[in-house]
Structures are given as structure tokens and as C-alpha cells.
Design a protein around this motif. Structure first.
Motif, PDB file in Angstrom:
ATOM      1  N   PRO A  61     -14.392 -15.871  52.161  1.00 34.48           N
ATOM      2  CA  PRO A  61     -15.498 -15.530  51.276  1.00 34.48           C
ATOM      3  C   PRO A  61     -16.853 -15.853  51.908  1.00 34.48           C
ATOM      4  O   PRO A  61     -17.001 -16.863  52.594  1.00 34.48           O
ATOM      5  CB  PRO A  61     -15.273 -16.401  50.044  1.00 34.48           C
ATOM      6  CG  PRO A  61     -13.964 -17.050  50.204  1.00 34.48           C
ATOM      7  CD  PRO A  61     -13.522 -16.880  51.621  1.00 34.48           C
ATOM      8  N   LYS A  62     -17.807 -14.983  51.685  1.00 27.96           N
ATOM      9  CA  LYS A  62     -19.148 -15.204  52.208  1.00 27.96           C
ATOM     10  C   LYS A  62     -19.941 -16.041  51.209  1.00 27.96           C
ATOM     11  O   LYS A  62     -19.745 -15.917  50.001  1.00 27.96           O
ATOM     12  CB  LYS A  62     -19.853 -13.870  52.435  1.00 27.96           C
ATOM     13  CG  LYS A  62     -19.183 -13.030  53.486  1.00 27.96           C
ATOM     14  CD  LYS A  62     -19.904 -11.720  53.663  1.00 27.96           C
ATOM     15  CE  LYS A  62     -19.168 -10.877  54.692  1.00 27.96           C
ATOM     16  NZ  LYS A  62     -19.708  -9.547  54.808  1.00 27.96           N
ATOM     17  N   PRO A  63     -20.834 -16.876  51.708  1.00 28.94           N
ATOM     18  CA  PRO A  63     -21.641 -17.671  50.767  1.00 28.94           C
ATOM     19  C   PRO A  63     -22.575 -16.773  49.958  1.00 28.94           C
ATOM     20  O   PRO A  63     -23.034 -15.744  50.443  1.00 28.94           O
ATOM     21  CB  PRO A  63     -22.435 -18.608  51.674  1.00 28.94           C
ATOM     22  CG  PRO A  63     -22.398 -17.993  53.023  1.00 28.94           C
ATOM     23  CD  PRO A  63     -21.156 -17.176  53.094  1.00 28.94           C
ATOM     24  N   PHE A  64     -22.824 -17.176  48.736  1.00 31.19           N
ATOM     25  CA  PHE A  64     -23.699 -16.403  47.860  1.00 31.19           C
ATOM     26  C   PHE A  64     -25.139 -16.516  48.337  1.00 31.19           C
ATOM     27  O   PHE A  64     -25.645 -17.602  48.608  1.00 31.19           O
ATOM     28  CB  PHE A  64     -23.597 -16.912  46.427  1.00 31.19           C
ATOM     29  CG  PHE A  64     -24.558 -16.232  45.497  1.00 31.19           C
ATOM     30  CD1 PHE A  64     -24.332 -14.929  45.089  1.00 31.19           C
ATOM     31  CD2 PHE A  64     -25.684 -16.886  45.046  1.00 31.19           C
ATOM     32  CE1 PHE A  64     -25.218 -14.293  44.235  1.00 31.19           C
ATOM     33  CE2 PHE A  64     -26.576 -16.266  44.197  1.00 31.19           C
ATOM     34  CZ  PHE A  64     -26.336 -14.968  43.782  1.00 31.19           C
ATOM     35  N   VAL A  65     -25.795 -15.364  48.447  1.00 32.79           N
ATOM     36  CA  VAL A  65     -27.210 -15.324  48.826  1.00 32.79           C
ATOM     37  C   VAL A  65     -27.938 -14.529  47.747  1.00 32.79           C
ATOM     38  O   VAL A  65     -27.656 -13.347  47.536  1.00 32.79           O
ATOM     39  CB  VAL A  65     -27.407 -14.652  50.203  1.00 32.79           C
ATOM     40  CG1 VAL A  65     -28.879 -14.579  50.558  1.00 32.79           C
ATOM     41  CG2 VAL A  65     -26.619 -15.373  51.269  1.00 32.79           C
ATOM     42  N   PRO A  66     -28.865 -15.161  47.015  1.00 33.03           N
ATOM     43  CA  PRO A  66     -29.569 -14.418  45.976  1.00 33.03           C
ATOM     44  C   PRO A  66     -30.417 -13.290  46.559  1.00 33.03           C
ATOM     45  O   PRO A  66     -30.934 -13.404  47.669  1.00 33.03           O
ATOM     46  CB  PRO A  66     -30.443 -15.457  45.296  1.00 33.03           C
ATOM     47  CG  PRO A  66     -30.272 -16.726  46.024  1.00 33.03           C
ATOM     48  CD  PRO A  66     -29.262 -16.534  47.101  1.00 33.03           C
ATOM     49  N   MET A  67     -30.563 -12.222  45.801  1.00 27.74           N
ATOM     50  CA  MET A  67     -31.382 -11.099  46.252  1.00 27.74           C
ATOM     51  C   MET A  67     -32.857 -11.493  46.189  1.00 27.74           C
ATOM     52  O   MET A  67     -33.295 -12.148  45.262  1.00 27.74           O
ATOM     53  CB  MET A  67     -31.117  -9.874  45.371  1.00 27.74           C
ATOM     54  CG  MET A  67     -29.702  -9.382  45.503  1.00 27.74           C
ATOM     55  SD  MET A  67     -29.261  -8.092  44.336  1.00 27.74           S
ATOM     56  CE  MET A  67     -30.408  -6.830  44.718  1.00 27.74           C
ATOM     57  N   GLN A  68     -33.623 -11.065  47.185  1.00 30.66           N
ATOM     58  CA  GLN A  68     -35.020 -11.446  47.272  1.00 30.66           C
ATOM     59  C   GLN A  68     -35.972 -10.278  47.007  1.00 30.66           C
ATOM     60  O   GLN A  68     -37.136 -10.365  47.336  1.00 30.66           O
ATOM     61  CB  GLN A  68     -35.307 -12.011  48.666  1.00 30.66           C
ATOM     62  CG  GLN A  68     -34.518 -13.260  49.004  1.00 30.66           C
ATOM     63  CD  GLN A  68     -34.889 -14.439  48.115  1.00 30.66           C
ATOM     64  OE1 GLN A  68     -36.042 -14.610  47.765  1.00 30.66           O
ATOM     65  NE2 GLN A  68     -33.891 -15.222  47.737  1.00 30.66           N
ATOM     66  N   CYS A  69     -35.493  -9.197  46.449  1.00 33.45           N
ATOM     67  CA  CYS A  69     -36.335  -8.029  46.228  1.00 33.45           C
ATOM     68  C   CYS A  69     -37.068  -8.178  44.889  1.00 33.45           C
ATOM     69  O   CYS A  69     -36.498  -8.562  43.885  1.00 33.45           O
ATOM     70  CB  CYS A  69     -35.495  -6.771  46.225  1.00 33.45           C
ATOM     71  SG  CYS A  69     -36.506  -5.296  46.142  1.00 33.45           S
ATOM     72  N   SER A  70     -38.355  -7.877  44.870  1.00 37.67           N
ATOM     73  CA  SER A  70     -39.123  -8.016  43.632  1.00 37.67           C
ATOM     74  C   SER A  70     -39.428  -6.655  42.997  1.00 37.67           C
ATOM     75  O   SER A  70     -39.876  -6.604  41.861  1.00 37.67           O
ATOM     76  CB  SER A  70     -40.443  -8.737  43.927  1.00 37.67           C
ATOM     77  OG  SER A  70     -41.217  -7.975  44.853  1.00 37.67           O
ATOM     78  N   ASP A  71     -39.177  -5.547  43.702  1.00 35.03           N
ATOM     79  CA  ASP A  71     -39.483  -4.226  43.176  1.00 35.03           C
ATOM     80  C   ASP A  71     -38.257  -3.342  43.274  1.00 35.03           C
ATOM     81  O   ASP A  71     -38.068  -2.615  44.255  1.00 35.03           O
ATOM     82  CB  ASP A  71     -40.658  -3.628  43.970  1.00 35.03           C
ATOM     83  CG  ASP A  71     -41.126  -2.308  43.379  1.00 35.03           C
ATOM     84  OD1 ASP A  71     -40.836  -2.046  42.191  1.00 35.03           O
ATOM     85  OD2 ASP A  71     -41.765  -1.549  44.119  1.00 35.03           O
ATOM     86  N   MET A  72     -37.402  -3.389  42.248  1.00 31.92           N
ATOM     87  CA  MET A  72     -36.181  -2.593  42.237  1.00 31.92           C
ATOM     88  C   MET A  72     -36.333  -1.472  41.233  1.00 31.92           C
ATOM     89  O   MET A  72     -36.645  -1.715  40.080  1.00 31.92           O
ATOM     90  CB  MET A  72     -34.988  -3.456  41.864  1.00 31.92           C
ATOM     91  CG  MET A  72     -34.674  -4.520  42.851  1.00 31.92           C
ATOM     92  SD  MET A  72     -33.169  -5.311  42.320  1.00 31.92           S
ATOM     93  CE  MET A  72     -33.178  -6.722  43.348  1.00 31.92           C
ATOM     94  N   ARG A  73     -36.105  -0.248  41.672  1.00 31.46           N
ATOM     95  CA  ARG A  73     -36.237   0.912  40.790  1.00 31.46           C
ATOM     96  C   ARG A  73     -34.984   1.753  40.871  1.00 31.46           C
ATOM     97  O   ARG A  73     -34.369   1.856  41.925  1.00 31.46           O
ATOM     98  CB  ARG A  73     -37.428   1.762  41.210  1.00 31.46           C
ATOM     99  CG  ARG A  73     -38.714   1.019  41.175  1.00 31.46           C
ATOM    100  CD  ARG A  73     -39.833   1.879  41.649  1.00 31.46           C
ATOM    101  NE  ARG A  73     -40.998   1.055  41.950  1.00 31.46           N
ATOM    102  CZ  ARG A  73     -42.184   1.539  42.214  1.00 31.46           C
ATOM    103  NH1 ARG A  73     -42.364   2.847  42.249  1.00 31.46           N
ATOM    104  NH2 ARG A  73     -43.186   0.743  42.463  1.00 31.46           N
TER     105      ARG A  73
END
Length: 74
Positions: A61-73
Motif C-alpha cells: 500500500p502507498k502512503p496517503f498523500v492529501p490532494m493539494q489542488c485548490s481549484d477543482m472544476r
């Protein structure tokens, strides 16, 4: 990918085969979903299967990395 003329002829012949239709009907009748128990989805069976499969293929399993995008459309 295109089929050769010989392959197309073979597929047409198979499509007319009553024996193939009977075989496919037998496969359809004997088919079952191992994750459905008494008409209800068995989540525990699915989780057990996925865990065992991941162990079988030695999935790390890969470690969890939170998404860093602030503008998702969408």
C-alpha cells in the motif's frame, strides 16, 4: 484492429451455431456472484477477497498523500 476474412467467416459460422448458444446458456445459468448472499451484497466477503488478492500479488500500500489542488472544476 481488423479481423482477417477467414476470422470473420469463422465468427459468422459460430454465430449460427446452436451448440454454442446452448453452451452459453449453460454458462449463464450456472453463473453466480460470490459477493451476493441471499440477494444482499456481502461487503465482508468483498473486503476479504480484496485483502487476500492484494496479499497474493504482494501489493504494497502507498502512503496517503492529501490532494493539494485548490481549484477543482468539473
Amino acid at each position: 484492429m481488423t479481423l482477417s476474412k477467414a476470422a470473420m467467416v469463422e465468427l459468422r459460422e459460430l454465430s449460427r451455431s446452436e451448440a454454442l448458444r446452448k453452451d452459453m446458456d449453460a454458462v449463464l445459468r450456472s453463473r453466480h456472484n460470490p459477493f451476493i448472499n441471499a440477494g444482499v451484497v456481502d461487503v465482508d466477503a468483498y473486503i476479504f477477497f480484496v485483502s487476500a488478492f492484494n496479499e497474493f500479488v504482494n501489493h504494497e500500500p502507498k502512503p496517503f498523500v492529501p490532494m493539494q489542488c485548490s481549484d477543482m472544476r468539473l
